[in-house]
Design a protein around this motif. Structure first.
Motif, mmCIF file in Angstrom:
data_model
loop_
_atom_site.group_PDB
_atom_site.id
_atom_site.type_symbol
_atom_site.label_atom_id
_atom_site.label_comp_id
_atom_site.label_asym_id
_atom_site.label_seq_id
_atom_site.Cartn_x
_atom_site.Cartn_y
_atom_site.Cartn_z
ATOM 1 N N GLU A 82 -58.171 -70.313 36.525
ATOM 2 C CA GLU A 82 -57.376 -70.349 35.296
ATOM 3 C C GLU A 82 -56.144 -69.477 35.400
ATOM 4 O O GLU A 82 -55.417 -69.279 34.434
ATOM 5 C CB GLU A 82 -58.232 -69.898 34.101
ATOM 6 C CG GLU A 82 -58.528 -68.401 34.069
ATOM 7 C CD GLU A 82 -59.770 -68.013 34.834
ATOM 8 O OE1 GLU A 82 -60.391 -66.995 34.479
ATOM 9 O OE2 GLU A 82 -60.128 -68.738 35.788
ATOM 10 N N TRP A 83 -55.894 -68.977 36.608
ATOM 11 C CA TRP A 83 -54.782 -68.072 36.848
ATOM 12 C C TRP A 83 -53.581 -68.778 37.459
ATOM 13 O O TRP A 83 -53.716 -69.730 38.224
ATOM 14 C CB TRP A 83 -55.203 -66.958 37.812
ATOM 15 C CG TRP A 83 -56.058 -65.896 37.200
ATOM 16 C CD1 TRP A 83 -57.410 -65.928 37.014
ATOM 17 C CD2 TRP A 83 -55.608 -64.646 36.689
ATOM 18 N NE1 TRP A 83 -57.831 -64.770 36.424
ATOM 19 C CE2 TRP A 83 -56.751 -63.958 36.221
ATOM 20 C CE3 TRP A 83 -54.360 -64.037 36.595
ATOM 21 C CZ2 TRP A 83 -56.678 -62.689 35.656
ATOM 22 C CZ3 TRP A 83 -54.275 -62.773 36.043
ATOM 23 C CH2 TRP A 83 -55.432 -62.117 35.577
ATOM 24 N N GLU A 85 -50.396 -67.533 39.883
ATOM 25 C CA GLU A 85 -50.018 -66.398 40.721
ATOM 26 C C GLU A 85 -48.571 -66.545 41.175
ATOM 27 O O GLU A 85 -48.178 -67.601 41.668
ATOM 28 C CB GLU A 85 -50.913 -66.313 41.952
ATOM 29 C CG GLU A 85 -52.394 -66.199 41.651
ATOM 30 C CD GLU A 85 -53.225 -66.111 42.923
ATOM 31 O OE1 GLU A 85 -52.676 -65.695 43.961
ATOM 32 O OE2 GLU A 85 -54.406 -66.484 42.877
ATOM 33 N N ALA A 117 -52.166 -72.520 33.360
ATOM 34 C CA ALA A 117 -52.638 -71.167 33.649
ATOM 35 C C ALA A 117 -52.845 -70.398 32.349
ATOM 36 O O ALA A 117 -51.958 -70.340 31.498
ATOM 37 C CB ALA A 117 -51.634 -70.441 34.535
ATOM 38 N N HIS A 119 -53.699 -67.115 32.466
ATOM 39 C CA HIS A 119 -53.218 -65.771 32.786
ATOM 40 C C HIS A 119 -52.330 -65.859 34.015
ATOM 41 O O HIS A 119 -52.444 -66.783 34.815
ATOM 42 C CB HIS A 119 -54.387 -64.816 33.060
ATOM 43 C CG HIS A 119 -55.502 -64.916 32.076
ATOM 44 N ND1 HIS A 119 -55.412 -64.446 30.785
ATOM 45 C CD2 HIS A 119 -56.739 -65.462 32.188
ATOM 46 C CE1 HIS A 119 -56.540 -64.681 30.149
ATOM 47 N NE2 HIS A 119 -57.362 -65.298 30.977
ATOM 48 N N CYS A 121 -50.748 -63.469 37.320
ATOM 49 C CA CYS A 121 -50.676 -62.230 38.086
ATOM 50 C C CYS A 121 -49.551 -62.345 39.103
ATOM 51 O O CYS A 121 -49.079 -63.445 39.413
ATOM 52 C CB CYS A 121 -52.006 -61.927 38.790
ATOM 53 S SG CYS A 121 -52.496 -63.108 40.067
ATOM 54 N N THR A 161 -51.259 -57.372 36.933
ATOM 55 C CA THR A 161 -51.607 -58.210 35.794
ATOM 56 C C THR A 161 -51.145 -57.529 34.511
ATOM 57 O O THR A 161 -50.780 -56.349 34.508
ATOM 58 C CB THR A 161 -53.128 -58.436 35.707
ATOM 59 O OG1 THR A 161 -53.775 -57.175 35.495
ATOM 60 C CG2 THR A 161 -53.663 -59.081 36.967
ATOM 61 N N LEU A 169 -59.987 -61.387 38.329
ATOM 62 C CA LEU A 169 -58.855 -61.944 39.051
ATOM 63 C C LEU A 169 -59.246 -63.273 39.669
ATOM 64 O O LEU A 169 -60.432 -63.613 39.739
ATOM 65 C CB LEU A 169 -58.400 -60.972 40.142
ATOM 66 C CG LEU A 169 -57.710 -59.691 39.661
ATOM 67 C CD1 LEU A 169 -57.527 -58.743 40.840
ATOM 68 C CD2 LEU A 169 -56.373 -60.000 39.025
ATOM 69 N N PRO A 170 -58.264 -64.055 40.131
ATOM 70 C CA PRO A 170 -58.604 -65.325 40.796
ATOM 71 C C PRO A 170 -59.589 -65.099 41.930
ATOM 72 O O PRO A 170 -59.643 -64.023 42.535
ATOM 73 C CB PRO A 170 -57.243 -65.805 41.335
ATOM 74 C CG PRO A 170 -56.235 -65.153 40.454
ATOM 75 C CD PRO A 170 -56.826 -63.833 40.076
#
Length: 278
Positions: A82-83, A85, A117, A119, A121, A161, A169-170
Motif C-alpha cells: 500500500e506504499w 516509494e 498508494a 502512504h 516513503c 516517512t 514499511l513496505p
C-alpha cells in the motif's frame, strides 16, 4: 517547466543528469558513481523501468532560448504494497535553485497516491548528506535503513516517512532493513540499531551514536565519529570499526589510535567532495 514521463531514447540524457548530480553532491568515488549510473540508468535499465507498470518515472523539461528544451531533472518511484516509494531524485547542478527538486518530489508523491498508494516513503543514499536535509523539509523522518547492492557495491539508503505514520514499511523495506542490520553487525562489531541509528555502548553503559558519514581511514579499518545524542550535536569521541572499541585516542597531530587493537589513522587520499544539493 514541464514534468512528463520519459521516452526510451532519452536514457542517455537521464544518465548525464544522474552522473552530474551525483558527482556534485554525493560522497562517492567516480568508480562508484559510474557503477550506479550504468547499473540503474543504462539504456536497457531505463527501458525496463518505463515498461514496468509498478514503476513511476518523471523528467523535468525546461525551455532554453538557444538549445530548445533540455531535461534538467529526474525522479523515480515505485508502488509496493500500500506504499509508494520515491527511490531516486536528481536535478542537474546547472538548473538548481529553481524549485525543480520540489516540483519533482510533489509530482511523484501525488502520482503515487493517485495510483493507489496509502502512504509514501522516500529513500536517500547515506552518502547524500544534503539529500537528507531536502526530504526533511517536507516533514519526513528517518524510519530505518535499507541496504542495496548496485554494480557490486553494497550501499545503505535511509528510509524516510511521515512522522505521524504508525504502519509497517513496505515488505521490501522491512526485509532490507533486517539485512542492513545484519550487515551492520558484520561491518560494525559491538553495535546495534536503536530507532534507526547505529549505536554502541560505553563501559559505563551509556549509548553513543555512530556517524557513518563521518569516517576517517585506518590501517586495519575505518574510524567513525561518535556523538552523545542522536541529533549528533555533542561529540563523544571515535569508534573503531576493526574491533568495535570506543577506546580511541587522538594526539596533538590528529592521529587516531585504538587502545584495544592498535588500529591507527592513515591519511585520506586527498579526494574532496562538494556537499551542495538541490
Amino acid at each position: 517547466m514541464e514534468i512528463r514521463e520519459p521516452k526510451p531514447d532519452e536514457a542517455e540524457r537521464i544518465r548525464e543528469v544522474v552522473d552530474s548530480s551525483m558527482t556534485t553532491s554525493f560522497r562517492l568515488s567516480p568508480q562508484q558513481i559510474d557503477g550506479i549510473t550504468d547499473d540503474q540508468f543504462g539504456d536497457d535499465a531505463v527501458a525496463e523501468k518505463i515498461d514496468d507498470e509498478d514503476a513511476l518515472l518523471h523528467v523535468v523539461e525546461t525551455g532554453e532560448e538557444i538549445e530548445g528544451t533540455v531535461i534538467a531533472g529526474f525522479v523515480e518511484g515505485r508502488l509496493a504494497d500500500e506504499w509508494g516509494e520515491v527511490n531516486w531524485l536528481f536535478v542537474d547542478p546547472e538548473h538548481r535553485g529553481r524549485g525543480i527538486g520540489t516540483e519533482l518530489y510533489e509530482t511523484a508523491t501525488e502520482s503515487l497516491r493517485d495510483r493507489g498508494a496509502d502512504h509514501v516513503c522516500v529513500t536517500v543514499l547515506e552518502a547524500n548528506t544534503e539529500g537528507h536535509q531536502f526530504v526533511e523539509r517536507f516533514g519526513l523522518e528517518h524510519d530505518g535503513d535499507r541496504r542495496i547492492d548496485v554494480a557490486g557495491e553494497s550501499l545503505v539508503k535511509y528510509v524516510y516517512t511521515d512522522s505521524n505514520i504508525d504502519v509497517d514499511l513496505p515488505t521490501e523495506s522491512r526485509a532490507d532493513a533486517e539485512d542492513a542490520e545484519d550487515a551492520a553487525a558484520d561491518e560494525f562489531p559491538e553495535t546495534e540499531t536503536t530507532d534507526g541509528h547505529l549505536t554502541a555502548t560505553t563501559d559505563d553503559g551509556e549509548t553513543v551514536y555512530i556517524a557513518r558519514d563521518e569516517e576517517e581511514s585506518g590501517t586495519a579499518a575505518s574510524f567513525f565519529v561518535t556523538y552523545e545524542d542522536e541529533d549528533q550535536t555533542e561529540q563523544y569521541g571515535f569508534y573503531c570499526a576493526n574491533c568495535g572499541s570506543l577506546d580511541v585516542s587522538m594526539n596533538n597531530m590528529d592521529r587516531l589510535e585504538c587502545g584495544d587493537c592498535g588500529n591507527s589513522h592513515a591519511e585520506r587520499s586527498g579526494e574532496s567532495y562538494d556537499d551542495s544539493y538541490i
